[in-house]
Design a protein around this motif. Sequence first.
Motif, short mmCIF file in Angstrom:
data_model
loop_
_atom_site.label_atom_id
_atom_site.label_comp_id
_atom_site.label_asym_id
_atom_site.label_seq_id
_atom_site.Cartn_x
_atom_site.Cartn_y
_atom_site.Cartn_z
N ASN A 1 -4.08 -2.63 9.78
CA ASN A 1 -4.85 -2.01 8.86
C ASN A 1 -6.24 -2.57 8.84
N GLN B 1 -8.72 5.42 1.14
CA GLN B 1 -7.93 4.37 1.82
C GLN B 1 -9.02 3.36 2.41
N SER C 1 -3.19 2.30 -3.59
CA SER C 1 -2.91 3.53 -3.17
C SER C 1 -4.15 4.14 -3.22
N SER D 1 3.78 -1.40 3.56
CA SER D 1 3.23 -0.18 3.13
C SER D 1 4.61 0.99 3.07
N TYR E 1 0.78 4.88 0.81
CA TYR E 1 -0.04 5.93 1.35
C TYR E 1 0.14 7.34 0.81
N PHE F 1 1.10 -1.12 -0.22
CA PHE F 1 -0.01 -0.05 0.30
C PHE F 1 0.93 1.30 -0.06
#
Length: 479
Positions: free
Chosen positions: A214, A169, A376, A329, A62, A60
Amino acid sequence: MIRKHLIDRRPLRRDLLKMAGGCAALTNTSLLSTLFSLSATNAAVAANDLSGYKALVCVFLYGGNDSFNMLSPLTSGEREDYLAARGGVYAPGNGALGLPEDGLHTITDTTNGRTFAIHPAMGDLKTLYDAGDLSFLCNVGSLVEPTTMNDYQSKSNLPLGLFSHADLQRHWMTSVPQTRSQVTGWAGRMADMISDNVNTNPNISMSIALNSVNMLQTGGSVVPYIVTSSGASEVNWYGQTWTQARIYSELTDDVLARSYSNLVEKTFAGANRNALDAAIEFNAATDAVTLNTTFRTNGNALASQLEMVAKTIGARTQIGQSRQIFFVSLGGWDNHDELIDNQQVNLGRVAEALKDFYDATVELGVQNDVVTFTASDFARTLNSNGRGSDHAWGGNQILMGGGIRGNRLHGQYPMSLAPGNALDLGRGRLLPTTSVDELACELAMWYGVSNDSSMEAILPNIRNFPTAGGGAYPIGFLA
């Protein structure tokens, strides 16, 4: 010499219980996770095939990756439209965001002959792409249902909080973008469904996250097991042989072995006991894995995370898992300014980490059993704000693994990125043409979940997308 008052058991027991007030003192598994499992019931297993080993790895990014610079068009006409949208070719101080052609890594989509450019910092990805082990999923984003320009303009059934970091997200992770009340992720719900059949270890979750909790991996009963790039966090002093450490270990064992009449106290003690043992077990298993692949970890936190993922995959038999889900991430993608310089660094880190990780899966002999994909918040505006780009919607993601249908792009890369194109919502914000649901559905089917009511429990909106029904993969990026 140890003074007697330092080993008085009564105050030490009380202090130890107080120390455990936030599970961090004795464990890296939260009490909330344990309480979830108290009320959870085992989901019915409905799967096509859970034999063998398979792993999913979510990377991921961010902040929102400007992914139309990660993958840009080179075909004549398309390149000119791209530059028009980006304000021309970048030069220091001119405000443009278009990449100069020198240094770009050229690839060809073998399904239609269109040519594209991988960012100059991502030469490692071209190597994987040309070898057929990597592809891109184009213009993907969170959708409730297939959405047209008219739907967008009339605000018909759109994801909540479009262009918001927190909302997008959340939507990527839950695949329920019409609400903010969803507290489980699609991978967590999938793990709920199959964990009892693929994980023989009661203390270590099949969902393993590096450094952070998460929502993607959070289910009703299965929650992520959090480790660092160095392994699971063990309790300081516990299990060591010097005098005070032995006393501390004895006291810890005593407190956690006591019988508690209060359910919360009993659950808390049990969770801490399990987590303490799990950390020791996890570290022993992963420490025993030796990799010849060299990860370029100097200054690259993502590479360090993926090295631990590789070691965990190598220890899968010792841990007792035939299915694993990993979450890693990297931040630093919210580039409202200094986009070009920041992407040069971050995209280079991603490319190095992914190439090293893929090489490690080859070394471990599991390259066909591991699918790695990026996610993303959103892509970014094609239009420059003078120094960088702003929040947008549909973007491009990376797909990697020996079982990926490489040498081609999947989904629909727009035929034109020119300002005012058919998907342009304004400022180069693109309306997605492929949904996160379709991506998640294909990954889940490959993982072993039947595309029936089981899939609907994981992805409540999946039947809104006509290509996601039946036995065929909805996108087709997996062989």
